[in-house]
Design a protein around this motif. Sequence first.
Motif, PDB file in Angstrom:
ATOM      1  N   SER A   1       0.825  -1.208   0.000  1.00  0.00           N
ATOM      2  CA  SER A   1       0.000   0.000   0.000  1.00  0.00           C
ATOM      3  C   SER A   1       0.862   1.263   0.000  1.00  0.00           C
ATOM      4  CB  SER A   1      -0.919   0.021   1.214  1.00  0.00           C
ATOM      5  OG  SER A   1      -1.823  -1.065   1.176  1.00  0.00           O
ATOM      6  N   GLU A   2       0.293   2.342  -0.562  1.00  0.00           N
ATOM      7  CA  GLU A   2       0.971   3.633  -0.625  1.00  0.00           C
ATOM      8  C   GLU A   2      -0.027   4.756  -0.368  1.00  0.00           C
ATOM      9  OE1 GLU A   2       3.026   4.223  -4.279  1.00  0.00           O
ATOM     10  OE2 GLU A   2       4.318   2.462  -4.036  1.00  0.00           O
TER      11      GLU A   2
ATOM     12  N   GLU B   1       4.681   3.739   8.390  1.00  0.00           N
ATOM     13  CA  GLU B   1       4.979   4.371   7.111  1.00  0.00           C
ATOM     14  C   GLU B   1       6.475   4.205   6.864  1.00  0.00           C
ATOM     15  OE1 GLU B   1       3.821   8.664   5.524  1.00  0.00           O
ATOM     16  OE2 GLU B   1       5.590   8.760   6.834  1.00  0.00           O
ATOM     17  N   THR B   2       6.850   3.790   5.671  1.00  0.00           N
ATOM     18  CA  THR B   2       8.254   3.586   5.323  1.00  0.00           C
ATOM     19  C   THR B   2       8.602   4.451   4.114  1.00  0.00           C
ATOM     20  OG1 THR B   2       8.100   1.286   6.087  1.00  0.00           O
ATOM     21  CG2 THR B   2      10.031   1.890   4.794  1.00  0.00           C
ATOM     22  N   ARG B   3       9.650   5.259   4.242  1.00  0.00           N
ATOM     23  CA  ARG B   3      10.069   6.138   3.154  1.00  0.00           C
ATOM     24  C   ARG B   3      11.430   5.704   2.623  1.00  0.00           C
ATOM     25  NH1 ARG B   3       8.393  12.261   5.213  1.00  0.00           N
ATOM     26  NH2 ARG B   3       6.143  11.833   5.420  1.00  0.00           N
TER      27      ARG B   3
ATOM     28  N   ARG C   1       8.225   5.155  10.258  1.00  0.00           N
ATOM     29  CA  ARG C   1       7.488   5.892  11.279  1.00  0.00           C
ATOM     30  C   ARG C   1       6.292   5.067  11.727  1.00  0.00           C
ATOM     31  NH1 ARG C   1       2.918   8.973  11.371  1.00  0.00           N
ATOM     32  NH2 ARG C   1       2.638   8.756   9.110  1.00  0.00           N
ATOM     33  N   PRO C   2       6.271   4.651  12.999  1.00  0.00           N
ATOM     34  CA  PRO C   2       5.098   3.910  13.484  1.00  0.00           C
ATOM     35  C   PRO C   2       3.844   4.775  13.410  1.00  0.00           C
ATOM     36  CG  PRO C   2       6.936   3.766  15.031  1.00  0.00           C
ATOM     37  CD  PRO C   2       7.300   4.821  14.041  1.00  0.00           C
ATOM     38  N   ILE C   3       2.712   4.155  13.121  1.00  0.00           N
ATOM     39  CA  ILE C   3       1.424   4.845  13.064  1.00  0.00           C
ATOM     40  C   ILE C   3       0.632   4.472  14.309  1.00  0.00           C
ATOM     41  CG2 ILE C   3      -0.738   5.091  11.791  1.00  0.00           C
ATOM     42  CD1 ILE C   3       0.832   4.385   9.235  1.00  0.00           C
TER      43      ILE C   3
ATOM     44  N   LYS D   1       5.844   3.757   1.334  1.00  0.00           N
ATOM     45  CA  LYS D   1       4.885   2.689   1.587  1.00  0.00           C
ATOM     46  C   LYS D   1       4.144   2.999   2.887  1.00  0.00           C
ATOM     47  CE  LYS D   1       5.659   0.097  -1.995  1.00  0.00           C
ATOM     48  NZ  LYS D   1       4.593  -0.164  -2.987  1.00  0.00           N
ATOM     49  N   LEU D   2       2.851   2.720   2.905  1.00  0.00           N
ATOM     50  CA  LEU D   2       2.004   3.096   4.040  1.00  0.00           C
ATOM     51  C   LEU D   2       1.214   1.879   4.521  1.00  0.00           C
ATOM     52  CD1 LEU D   2       1.231   5.654   5.666  1.00  0.00           C
ATOM     53  CD2 LEU D   2      -0.662   5.971   4.064  1.00  0.00           C
ATOM     54  N   TRP D   3       0.855   1.897   5.811  1.00  0.00           N
ATOM     55  CA  TRP D   3       0.096   0.812   6.433  1.00  0.00           C
ATOM     56  C   TRP D   3       0.842  -0.519   6.324  1.00  0.00           C
ATOM     57  CZ3 TRP D   3      -2.895   3.126   9.477  1.00  0.00           C
ATOM     58  CH2 TRP D   3      -3.605   4.264   9.087  1.00  0.00           C
TER      59      TRP D   3
END
Length: 382
Positions: free
Chosen positions: A137-138, A222-224, A209-211, A165-167
Amino acid sequence: MGIAALAGDFRAATLPPETEAFREEVRAFLARALDGLPARDRARTWTGWNPEFSRALARQGWVGLTLPERYGGAAKDHYHRFVLVEELLAHGAPCAAHWIGDRQSAPLLLKFGSEEQRQRLIPAICRSELFFCIGMSEPGSGSDLASVRTRAVPDGNGWRLSGTKLWTTWGHKADMMIALVRTSGSAEDRQKGLSQFLVDLKAPGVTTRPIMLMTGESEFSETRFDEVFLPADALVGEEGEGWAQVNAELAFERSGPERIYSSLILLDLWTRSLEARPDARAKDLLGKSLARLATLRAMSVALTARLAEGAAPVVGAALLKDLGTAFEQSLPRDIADMDLGPADPELLATLAYLHQISATFSIRGGTREILRGMIARGLGLR
């Protein structure tokens, strides 16, 4: 595909008799390993991060259960894995650390990876020494995987990866990610030009970054990627094969009992509470819930049989996941509407946790809208 083909995914199947001895072995191990673990913690089960438990399970030979022995696996069939997963979930074992590597990453590498990747990574997964997450996911894409924009471009003898990338489940604690990214074309090209890469999450240019969720916990992240260099051997399979790989991968993710058992600890606690407080309305809900659960389990066993035959029941898995998460989400809501009387504090704590977290059940592994679109296409309705 059509209705007849989809019905074929759910041809009735039963677990072989020899799996029952294995079930008793697993139960005995879990009774020891989980002794004293509170129900609210058990309710986390396959999303509960506990590397020590994962390593204890690996010492039993039960991580990588279906993988070949030459890569550290136990070479058991998919029926044995179903029994193992069912017992882990029914007991509320904290499996998140090894879960994705065992369920998806190792089988993906076995099918599409190079021999070097298999020998380097799969044994470490089976020993619970290397933990994986999945980068799909993004932002702005969600479960619409064909619209991903994270991109890897050639750079000398490797690639440069940029995007977000998200979630990502436990991306902030995992060691490696298998990321679906674009290597050619644009988001408008949809499924074309997608590839998958192995990404070391400690590499320069990677930040996570933890959500924070409403439960006060952080299961997602979230991963950048900022110009992250990937060596040539980070590519999984051939360039442009990413879409076919992901579809095979998601059949494993969506077909298992984890998509129907996330609220099972709560159902068990509540059922036991009814023994002291007979209630006609509650018994009606219990009967309906058990009937739904039995049907969903039969569907999951049927998909396990298809996997054992070497098939990839993508549409059938999507249907089970949609129906299963609807069931998982309804249980906390329906039980909360019951008269719980002087309820056990453990029951109330478990109910409160699942009531908060259940909204995520229909997001992880593909949103309901995306899954129903897949089902409709499989039935020839769109």
